[in-house]
Design a protein around this motif. Sequence first.
Motif, mmCIF file in Angstrom:
data_model
loop_
_atom_site.group_PDB
_atom_site.id
_atom_site.type_symbol
_atom_site.label_atom_id
_atom_site.label_comp_id
_atom_site.label_asym_id
_atom_site.label_seq_id
_atom_site.Cartn_x
_atom_site.Cartn_y
_atom_site.Cartn_z
ATOM 1 N N ILE A 731 0.771 -1.230 -0.079
ATOM 2 C CA ILE A 731 0.036 -0.057 0.183
ATOM 3 C C ILE A 731 0.757 1.331 0.070
ATOM 4 O O ILE A 731 0.538 2.201 -0.689
ATOM 5 C CB ILE A 731 -0.899 -0.112 1.144
ATOM 6 N N ALA A 732 2.067 1.192 0.848
ATOM 7 C CA ALA A 732 2.876 2.391 1.017
ATOM 8 C C ALA A 732 3.373 2.618 -0.338
ATOM 9 O O ALA A 732 3.615 3.841 -0.790
ATOM 10 C CB ALA A 732 3.793 2.110 2.012
ATOM 11 N N THR A 733 3.691 1.711 -1.130
ATOM 12 C CA THR A 733 4.471 2.050 -2.623
ATOM 13 C C THR A 733 3.245 2.332 -3.707
ATOM 14 O O THR A 733 3.638 2.925 -4.606
ATOM 15 C CB THR A 733 5.300 0.748 -2.936
ATOM 16 N N LEU A 734 2.288 1.600 -3.386
ATOM 17 C CA LEU A 734 1.092 1.857 -4.324
ATOM 18 C C LEU A 734 0.679 2.978 -4.633
ATOM 19 O O LEU A 734 0.541 3.709 -5.593
ATOM 20 C CB LEU A 734 0.103 0.627 -4.374
ATOM 21 N N LEU A 735 0.625 3.677 -3.195
ATOM 22 C CA LEU A 735 0.057 5.221 -3.174
ATOM 23 C C LEU A 735 1.121 6.163 -3.085
ATOM 24 O O LEU A 735 0.669 7.296 -3.218
ATOM 25 C CB LEU A 735 -0.525 5.259 -1.898
ATOM 26 N N ARG A 736 2.402 5.623 -3.427
ATOM 27 C CA ARG A 736 3.496 6.643 -3.514
ATOM 28 C C ARG A 736 3.637 7.531 -2.532
ATOM 29 O O ARG A 736 3.812 8.751 -2.511
ATOM 30 C CB ARG A 736 3.423 7.323 -5.001
ATOM 31 N N LEU A 737 3.318 7.039 -1.031
ATOM 32 C CA LEU A 737 3.254 7.835 0.042
ATOM 33 C C LEU A 737 4.541 8.536 0.334
ATOM 34 O O LEU A 737 4.610 9.408 1.091
ATOM 35 C CB LEU A 737 2.741 7.050 1.241
ATOM 36 N N LYS A 738 5.547 8.131 0.058
ATOM 37 C CA LYS A 738 6.959 8.774 0.339
ATOM 38 C C LYS A 738 6.874 10.112 -0.444
ATOM 39 O O LYS A 738 7.654 11.094 0.333
ATOM 40 C CB LYS A 738 8.160 8.060 -0.136
ATOM 41 N N THR A 739 6.491 10.283 -1.444
ATOM 42 C CA THR A 739 6.571 11.631 -2.037
ATOM 43 C C THR A 739 5.229 12.488 -2.166
ATOM 44 O O THR A 739 5.397 13.460 -2.442
ATOM 45 C CB THR A 739 7.032 11.476 -3.635
ATOM 46 N N THR A 740 4.214 11.785 -2.141
ATOM 47 C CA THR A 740 2.968 12.612 -2.252
ATOM 48 C C THR A 740 1.815 11.699 -1.558
ATOM 49 O O THR A 740 1.740 10.550 -1.487
ATOM 50 C CB THR A 740 2.605 12.731 -3.578
ATOM 51 N N GLU A 741 0.814 12.636 -0.955
ATOM 52 C CA GLU A 741 -0.580 11.991 -0.604
ATOM 53 C C GLU A 741 -1.595 12.167 -1.456
ATOM 54 O O GLU A 741 -2.813 12.056 -1.153
ATOM 55 C CB GLU A 741 -0.631 12.756 0.783
ATOM 56 N N ASP A 742 -1.405 12.825 -2.683
ATOM 57 C CA ASP A 742 -2.310 13.058 -3.627
ATOM 58 C C ASP A 742 -3.276 11.963 -4.138
ATOM 59 O O ASP A 742 -4.284 11.934 -3.976
ATOM 60 C CB ASP A 742 -1.879 13.833 -4.933
ATOM 61 N N ILE A 743 -2.499 10.675 -4.193
ATOM 62 C CA ILE A 743 -3.170 9.432 -4.725
ATOM 63 C C ILE A 743 -4.145 8.905 -3.624
ATOM 64 O O ILE A 743 -5.209 8.533 -4.010
ATOM 65 C CB ILE A 743 -2.232 8.366 -5.251
ATOM 66 N N ALA A 744 -3.713 8.881 -2.359
ATOM 67 C CA ALA A 744 -4.509 8.636 -1.151
ATOM 68 C C ALA A 744 -5.557 9.455 -1.047
ATOM 69 O O ALA A 744 -6.754 9.215 -0.888
ATOM 70 C CB ALA A 744 -3.623 8.595 -0.019
ATOM 71 N N ASN A 745 -5.558 10.838 -0.964
ATOM 72 C CA ASN A 745 -6.541 11.679 -0.826
ATOM 73 C C ASN A 745 -7.679 11.603 -2.032
ATOM 74 O O ASN A 745 -8.903 11.666 -1.757
ATOM 75 C CB ASN A 745 -5.943 13.160 -0.600
#
Length: 790
Positions: A731-745
Amino acid sequence: QWYQRRVAITAGRQAGLHIWKIVVTNTPKTLKEILPVMIELILGCLASECYDKKMVASRTLGDLVKKLSDRILPEVVPILEMALETDNVIQRQGVCLGLSEIIAATSKEQVEIYSDKLLPAIKSALTDPDPDVRTAAAGTFAALHNVLGTKCLDEILSPLLAAMETIEGEEAEYLIGALQEIMQAKSKVVLPYMVPKLIEKPVNIGALASLSSVAGTALYEHLDTIITAILEGLCEVEESEVEKELDHANLIISSVKELDGHENTLDILEDTLKSEETKMRLYSSILVGTLCKNEYLEIEEHITVLWKCLISAFSDPCAEVVKNCWNAFNTATKRLASGDQVRLVPDLKMCIYQAIDPKNRRDPTYTLPGFCLPKGLATVVALYREGILNGSPDLKEQAILGLKEAIQYTSQPALKPSVVQITGPLIRVLGERYTPNIKTACLDTLSLLIDKVKVALKPFLSQLQTTFMKSLNDGTREVREKGVTALTKLVSLHNRVDNLFTDIHSGTKNENLSTRETMFSALQGTMFIGGANMGENLALSISVTLSNHLGAPEDTIRTANGACIGSLATFFKEEELEKLVREKILPQGPSKEIRHGQTLAIAGLLRYAPTRMSKMDLIEDLTTSLLKFMDSDNVQVCNSANYAAGRLIIHLQGSGENVECLSKVVSLLVKNCGHGSSNDVRSFANNMVHMINISGVEPLSDDMVKSLMIPLIDSTTKKIPAVRSSSEVAIATLLRLKTTEDIANRLAPSLDPKSLEIFNRFLPSAKRVANEYRTYSSYENNIFSFLPAV
């Protein structure tokens, strides 16, 4: 007869004493009567070229003073003062000797009374043009200091030191000579008095050098102050004067001749080499080099400290500092005896390791500037070579591992001159019976060397090939694996590879299972790197062997075989390759072993030759077959298919082609991530989602990401650690949470209430996982991970 009492010959002294006692009844009265004659006689003897005569005369004068005391001093002192002004050098020297005897024979009170006359006389004698007079005057100074103490220093030394700033030429030389003589006579008393005055800015480095050369062990207590002052003085001196002042500074370092002094000097220079000021580091590096050349330095006692401070400076931003430190390192190391070099292998290895910044140790491209100088690695190689050839097994291993580390931090041009010295001993060790640890270290080092210098190793090609092939038959698995890696890298140097591939191909038919596994691994790596140079007939023969092993009974053979087919596909003739794929790989085989082998072959094709599969229009056919394998009830087949699916998604997402195939594969991967799959399949499918999203391709479409999120979110609630942890990373890499929260939001509002609740609860943990280094360390955690990394 009074004079006769002080001659050097015992019989003469006794005779003189006997006659004097017979003739003279009142010694003081008689001496006073004959005093003018005695003084004239003594002065004549003090002017004699015979040293013995001068000494007898000075002692006789001392006896006169002792007997007559205050009655003789008013007459003798003025006469001696006048005698010091004569042009007769020998007489001036004799007068100084006489004054020493007078001072020693006179009471403190009498010396203090006549100090106003004695001090200027001694001061004048100390700066005499003749060195013998200065030496004698220094003895007189020492005698006077024993009586007057600090007053003697204030009245004589202070004016001399003050005069140094104003006088030049010969007078300056006489003055330095005077201070040197004083230093030799009273170094422990004089040096603490002189040092604070000499280090006042501007620092008189020349004077310090002259005095240090005669200061002896008294110098060691003041080294910290002196060396720091010298370095500060060098930083401020004009460019035209630097060379001369450096010579003076080097003289001071060379004046240190004992262990304590060397330790102090090294400690000081080690600190100054870390200074933030470039000039301070530069001059410190020069002085360290001088210390390393010091013939009195017991190099074995200090070599570890020297290595530590010098190698740490190999990464200095100033190129001159690096060069000077390397020269010092070279000088110090070459002074070691052969036996000491072998013994000190672990120490050198540790010093190099500690010199590398931790962040640079993880950077495979980092090089240490000191090792990248012309022949910069030569000294290190020579010491490690000594350890490899003559050390115990443990030291051999340490030397080989140290050599590998040094190679890692050295540039290709700097490595080339040392290739022969490195390669020869390693091949020799591999040819003998040593422990697996030593062999793996050798193979690792040679692999790294091939990476670094490549064609420079061509003269050793035949020897290396024979050595690496031999390691493939070793009884230890790790040695065999390292041999495979080394051979894979070596094949890039080959122009004619058929003999090598023929030998490896023959090895795949060996009766020993371990050897067969190794040969298949070697075949996969070498074909991927150098297969394009293989003859067509040999490639066809290998393809037949690979197709026959699709259903091999051993899992490892089937896995390596699948990867071999992927490597073969990078260069195999198109018509033969298409025939192989359509006839042997795409149709589902009758047994689970064959189906597993076919899935692995598809994974190999998509891992090593995906672009060629696209050009040959095989992607759709491979996808169709892959979807069937992904739906298999067999865990091995399903997981292999999941890996192949991950590789296919990476290719399709990266190339932007065949969106329909991409959508079908993602949909089935979603299914395998879901609760309908076994825990093994589920955790492996999660890992594939992770692998896809750290491979460097663009994020999947929102619809695909959402469809993958739902089963992954569900997996975070499971009790099975492998399922839960793999889903968190995915999940952490699928949503690219290291660089952005845009996809999750963007996607969170579209989740169903239950999934949204779990997701919101889990999101902080996912952000932590996204920032962990291990999350991105490698995406090859898969079925082919035991094969060569190509």
